[in-house]
Design a protein around this motif. Structure first.
Motif, PDB file in Angstrom:
ATOM      1  N   LYS A   1      -9.913  -1.672  16.488  1.00  0.00           N
ATOM      2  CA  LYS A   1      -9.439  -0.949  15.297  1.00  0.00           C
ATOM      3  C   LYS A   1      -8.144  -0.211  15.656  1.00  0.00           C
ATOM      4  CE  LYS A   1     -10.605   2.797  12.196  1.00  0.00           C
ATOM      5  NZ  LYS A   1     -11.440   3.945  11.929  1.00  0.00           N
ATOM      6  N   LYS A   2      -7.160  -0.290  14.772  1.00  0.00           N
ATOM      7  CA  LYS A   2      -5.861   0.320  15.043  1.00  0.00           C
ATOM      8  C   LYS A   2      -5.914   1.821  14.770  1.00  0.00           C
ATOM      9  CE  LYS A   2      -3.387  -3.941  13.824  1.00  0.00           C
ATOM     10  NZ  LYS A   2      -4.044  -4.665  14.845  1.00  0.00           N
ATOM     11  N   LEU A   3      -5.502   2.605  15.767  1.00  0.00           N
ATOM     12  CA  LEU A   3      -5.527   4.063  15.657  1.00  0.00           C
ATOM     13  C   LEU A   3      -4.102   4.613  15.744  1.00  0.00           C
ATOM     14  CD1 LEU A   3      -8.583   4.678  18.058  1.00  0.00           C
ATOM     15  CD2 LEU A   3      -8.605   4.707  15.555  1.00  0.00           C
ATOM     16  N   ASP A   4      -3.159   3.954  15.084  1.00  0.00           N
ATOM     17  CA  ASP A   4      -1.744   4.305  15.241  1.00  0.00           C
ATOM     18  C   ASP A   4      -0.962   3.979  13.967  1.00  0.00           C
ATOM     19  OD1 ASP A   4      -0.782   1.469  15.298  1.00  0.00           O
ATOM     20  OD2 ASP A   4      -2.160   1.407  16.979  1.00  0.00           O
ATOM     21  N   LYS A   5       0.357   4.029  14.079  1.00  0.00           N
ATOM     22  CA  LYS A   5       1.243   3.861  12.926  1.00  0.00           C
ATOM     23  C   LYS A   5       1.147   2.481  12.278  1.00  0.00           C
ATOM     24  CE  LYS A   5       6.079   4.527  11.852  1.00  0.00           C
ATOM     25  NZ  LYS A   5       7.373   4.904  12.420  1.00  0.00           N
ATOM     26  N   ASP A   6       0.573   1.509  12.948  1.00  0.00           N
ATOM     27  CA  ASP A   6       0.360   0.207  12.304  1.00  0.00           C
ATOM     28  C   ASP A   6      -0.502   0.342  11.054  1.00  0.00           C
ATOM     29  OD1 ASP A   6       1.991  -1.463  13.715  1.00  0.00           O
ATOM     30  OD2 ASP A   6       0.417  -2.370  14.938  1.00  0.00           O
ATOM     31  N   ARG A   7      -1.320   1.401  10.963  1.00  0.00           N
ATOM     32  CA  ARG A   7      -2.126   1.618   9.751  1.00  0.00           C
ATOM     33  C   ARG A   7      -1.199   1.855   8.559  1.00  0.00           C
ATOM     34  NH1 ARG A   7      -7.125   1.328  11.152  1.00  0.00           N
ATOM     35  NH2 ARG A   7      -7.679   1.399   8.953  1.00  0.00           N
TER      36      ARG A   7
END
Ligand code: UDP
Length: 260
Positions: A209-215
């Motif tokens: 799961k992405k936990l960064d600015k890619d969200r």
């Protein structure tokens, strides 16, 4: 030491002068941009979290001998930093292939690199921060050979430290961007800018799961929640940052106790 005039405003931060000529104040905004400024938004609370996360990372790096511009965090959104003349190069360190590298070279997303890859991008918004070689860095005098060797060595040490720190909290450090500058007070090349979920790709080690600015870049939603998750796992989500937006806990379900 007093806060003075605004001397620079970037996409996510503002720099203010102080009465000390070699120190400035770095203010973290809630603004987010992506794709060379084409996508913009204001994400309530992001600046507060980045201020806190970057403070944690840069002060930890100082403790292991990686000099950087952080003096101290002043408040929710600001930190006192050494004034440095920023080298106009973004240093990107990659452990896993994704993002622009996937697109540029057609390598499968998620490919784990045998050793970290360091890339150089010329910091120029009008040109869209183009990829450059170390020969360009040398030819245009952005950094000397010895400065560049020092910076590359620092990038690898920072990567080692951060990879260890993040894997300890079950997060994979996929890639990140660093900036360096020449400190005004002593001319030394030091790490500058910020290290936060805005400048790193962080994947949960179990679920990816992405936990960064890619969200934000990929419209995945829950941006602040993801940044809060990083801060929480780092053990730095105190009252100040946790009231950015209340975390919603599920209501306790009533347990019926049957009478015998
Ligand atoms: N990055 C950054 N600022 C930039 C460009 C990249 O902080 O102006 C970070 C980005 O968050 C990622 C890494 O550098 O962690 C590599 O980004 P990439 O080259 O894949 O760029 P993008 O996918 O943003 O085009």
């Amino acid at each position: 030491m007093k806060k003075g005039k605004k001397i620079y405003e970037g996409k996510a931060k503002i720099i203010f002068a102080t009465t000390d000529k070699s120190l400035v104040i770095q203010h973290f905004k809630d603004d987010a941009t992506a794709f060379n400024n084409q996508k913009k938004a204001n994400i309530e609370g992001k600046g507060i979290l980045n201020n806190r996360i970057s403070e944690h990372i840069l002060s930890s790096l100082k403790k292991v001998g990686i000099d950087n511009h952080l003096i101290k965090r002043l408040n929710m959104r600001e930190q006192l930093i050494d004034l440095a003349e920023i080298i106009p190069v973004e240093f990107v360190v990659r452990n896993i292939v994704t993002g622009s590298l996937t697109k540029r070279l057609g390598i499968e997303d998620g490919t784990v690199l045998n050793k970290p890859l360091i890339e150089f991008y010329y910091k120029n918004d009008e040109l869209g921060d183009p990829l450059v070689s170390r020969e360009h860095v040398d030819a245009f005098g952005w950094a000397s050979t010895s400065e560049l060797n020092f910076i590359k060595e620092q990038c690898l040490r920072i990567n080692d430290f951060l990879q260890g720190m993040f894997i300890g909290i079950n997060i994979k450090l996929v890639d990140f961007k660093l900036e360096f500058g020449k400190r005004k007070s002593d001319g030394k090349i030091i790490l500058a800018d910020e290290i936060s979920p805005d400048t790193c790709r962080l994947w949960d080690a179990d679920t990816e799961k992405k936990l960064d600015k890619d969200r934000f870049r990929k419209n995945l939603g829950n941006i602040v929640e993801a940044y809060q998750e990083v801060a929480r796992r780092l053990g730095i989500l105190h009252e100040q940052t946790s009231n950015v937006r209340p975390i919603k806990f599920p209501k306790p379900t009533a347990v019926k106790i049957k009478k015998k």
